[in-house]
Motif scaffolding. Sequence first.
Motif, PDB file in Angstrom:
ATOM      1  N   GLU A 284       0.734  -1.121   0.099  1.00  0.00           N
ATOM      2  CA  GLU A 284       0.201  -0.109  -0.002  1.00  0.00           C
ATOM      3  C   GLU A 284       1.069   1.344   0.052  1.00  0.00           C
ATOM      4  OE1 GLU A 284      -3.662   0.381   2.649  1.00  0.00           O
ATOM      5  OE2 GLU A 284      -2.471   2.047   3.614  1.00  0.00           O
TER       6      GLU A 284
ATOM      7  N   LYS B   6       0.352   5.530   0.198  1.00  0.00           N
ATOM      8  CA  LYS B   6      -0.560   6.699   0.336  1.00  0.00           C
ATOM      9  C   LYS B   6       0.282   8.063  -0.623  1.00  0.00           C
ATOM     10  CE  LYS B   6      -3.325   5.109   4.241  1.00  0.00           C
ATOM     11  NZ  LYS B   6      -4.400   5.285   3.592  1.00  0.00           N
TER      12      LYS B   6
ATOM     13  N   GLY C  44      -2.222  11.855   2.090  1.00  0.00           N
ATOM     14  CA  GLY C  44      -2.800  10.815   2.663  1.00  0.00           C
ATOM     15  C   GLY C  44      -4.394  10.666   2.013  1.00  0.00           C
TER      16      GLY C  44
ATOM     17  N   THR D 212      -4.923   6.552  -1.914  1.00  0.00           N
ATOM     18  CA  THR D 212      -4.091   5.117  -1.636  1.00  0.00           C
ATOM     19  C   THR D 212      -4.192   4.242  -2.569  1.00  0.00           C
ATOM     20  OG1 THR D 212      -5.157   5.320   0.722  1.00  0.00           O
ATOM     21  CG2 THR D 212      -4.392   3.283   0.136  1.00  0.00           C
TER      22      THR D 212
END
Length: 110
Positions: free
Chosen positions: A33, A35, A39, A42
Amino acid sequence: MMKNISPEKIKKAQEMSQKMQDMQKELAATEIECKSADGKITVVYTGQSVPLSVEIDPAAMAMAAPELSEAVTNALKQAFINSRKHADGRMMALYEEAGLGDLLRMQQQQ
């Protein structure tokens, strides 16, 4: 020419082949993952660098289209890089275990 290969080497090659197959399955099941800096975006890739998903926080929709596009693109690129680094690390560990780490490093330098 096969008569020069010892049974031990054949067994070692078979074991290495099985470990490679196992590692490929592991990488396929691994999720990496990434980001965006803020943020709001994703991105998820597999350990084999296959994109799985992109999630965009509704707050990111307030961004201008070019900014949103750039943020998504950057997150995609970074997730890809992270997935490659993960796979490369796993491959190096496997080669090191087999005593072939130097061989892999030489290939990467070419």
